[in-house]
Design an enzyme around this catalytic site. Structure first.
Site, PDB file in Angstrom:
ATOM      1  N   ASP A  36      -9.489   8.613 -12.982  1.00 47.49           N
ATOM      2  CA  ASP A  36      -9.274   9.232 -11.318  1.00 47.49           C
ATOM      3  C   ASP A  36     -10.729  10.012 -10.963  1.00 47.49           C
ATOM      4  OD1 ASP A  36      -8.205  10.453  -8.991  1.00 47.49           O
ATOM      5  OD2 ASP A  36      -6.313  10.012  -9.260  1.00 47.49           O
ATOM      6  N   ASN A  72      -8.271   4.522  -0.839  1.00 47.71           N
ATOM      7  CA  ASN A  72      -7.430   5.007   0.324  1.00 47.71           C
ATOM      8  C   ASN A  72      -6.602   4.283   0.632  1.00 47.71           C
ATOM      9  OD1 ASN A  72     -10.899   5.319  -0.486  1.00 47.71           O
ATOM     10  ND2 ASN A  72      -9.040   7.254  -0.096  1.00 47.71           N
ATOM     11  N   SER A  73      -5.441   5.285   1.769  1.00 49.06           N
ATOM     12  CA  SER A  73      -3.999   4.643   2.336  1.00 49.06           C
ATOM     13  C   SER A  73      -3.948   5.529   4.235  1.00 49.06           C
ATOM     14  CB  SER A  73      -2.795   5.265   0.885  1.00 49.06           C
ATOM     15  OG  SER A  73      -2.822   6.224   1.377  1.00 49.06           O
ATOM     16  N   TYR A 100      -6.429  -0.575   6.623  1.00 43.95           N
ATOM     17  CA  TYR A 100      -5.968   0.269   5.291  1.00 43.95           C
ATOM     18  C   TYR A 100      -4.795  -1.372   5.212  1.00 43.95           C
ATOM     19  CZ  TYR A 100      -1.321   1.489   2.462  1.00 43.95           C
ATOM     20  OH  TYR A 100      -1.470   1.552   1.297  1.00 43.95           O
TER      21      TYR A 100
END
Length: 320
Positions: free
Chosen positions: A29, A74-75, A139
């Site tokens: 991460d 990414n969300s 997205y």
């Protein structure tokens, strides 16, 4: 040994917490949105980016990885509209580097955390996996692109994958050690609980005239532990060779309205919310609920934890 990419994030950390009871786990991460405090101490942690081939080469050279689980996207829908480059670069280009490198090391089992945003706004009561995909923002399009890549790689390179689509992960781990934390916070349940803790002045409800029983939007909320369990069930079936590459929806099968969610939060906290009613937001459909029938039939998964469990666990986490 399992590599969990994005294992310091909300959903990834819950998967890791369950998975370390059964497997040795390596977490990769970059901590851009994740938190090192959420990573279970039993996991090996490496700080780095999934798009950095040198980092991946080191991991695959030094650890005997059997499969990869990917939660590192990414969300934020709004951000994806404002900054699509960020979403296509991280969610698509970096994922390509990850898959290419794992295949180079002979690793061909891949679990992908996708999204029901790949469907766009379908005009059906329950969204099945057969529903056409027509995402309405970068997205959703970036996630669908990865799904298409996975299908092509499955056909060409013997990559075995499971992609899991869901709308709203919610709640926190029963231990109270990990839960939902975003900056900025955009999800309904934590926003309500922040308000009830005195951290927000009020809650905005956008639209009360939808064709739903109480006039507010209905959305599909699934406890994050149930979502983690679905990912691990998929991983185990893939590793046993019981699944061919496939896509599963994760849903509760009925959904909860905005008003129902607010009421549940009020009941569990014993506090009253100050609600500001506003006009509908453009593009908000009345109901978005995913059908879980396929994964129930093939893996026996159902969302066990209802709205009460979701809110109570989230409240315990936010109180800490």
């Amino acid at each position: 040994m399992i590599l969990v990419v994005g294992g310091a994030g909300y959903i990834g950390s819950h998967v890791v917490k369950e998975l370390v009871q059964q497997e040795e786990v390596v977490v990769l991460d970059n901590l851009s949105t994740g938190f090192i405090s959420l990573i279970d101490s039993k996991a090996h942690f490496i700080q780095g980016d999934m798009g950095d081939e040198s980092v991946l080469n080191n991991i695959f050279s030094n650890y005997d990885i059997d499969a990869v689980m990917h939660f590192a996207a990414n969300s934020l829908v709004g951000e994806s509209v404002q900054d699509p480059y960020k979403y296509y670069y991280n969610n698509v280009a970096s994922t390509l580097v990850l898959i290419k490198t794992m295949l180079k090391f002979g690793i061909n089992k891949f679990i992908f955390s996708s999204t029901a945003a790949t469907y766009g706004i379908p005009n059906v009561e329950l969204i099945s996996e057969e529903e056409p995909t027509n995402p309405i923002n970068p997205y959703g399009r970036s996630k669908l692109m990865v799904e298409d890549i996975l299908r092509d790689f499955s056909n060409a390179y013997n990559l075995n994958f499971v992609a899991l689509r869901y709308f709203n992960a919610a709640g926190a781990h029963k231990s109270g050690d990990i839960g939902e934390s975003h900056d900025p916070e955009t999800h309904l349940i934590p926003i309500i609980l922040q308000h009830l803790l005195g951290e927000r002045e009020n809650i905005s409800v956008f639209g009360t005239d939808y064709e739903t029983p109480d006039g507010t939007c209905i959305r599909d909320y699934v406890h994050v532990t149930d979502i983690a369990r679905a990912h691990i069930l998929s991983l185990k079936a893939l590793m046993r060779g019981e699944l061919k590459s496939t896509i599963f929806n994760l849903g509760n099968g009925k959904g909860y309205s905005v008003s129902e969610v607010i009421k549940a939060c009020e009941v569990i906290t014993g506090r009253d919310a100050k609600i500001v009613y506003a006009d509908r937001r453009s593009g908000d459909p009345a109901k978005l609920v995913a059908s879980p029938d396929k994964i129930k039939k093939e893996l026996g998964w159902v969302a066990d934890l209802d709205l009460t469990h979701i809110v109570r666990s989230a409240w315990d986490w936010h109180n800490k």
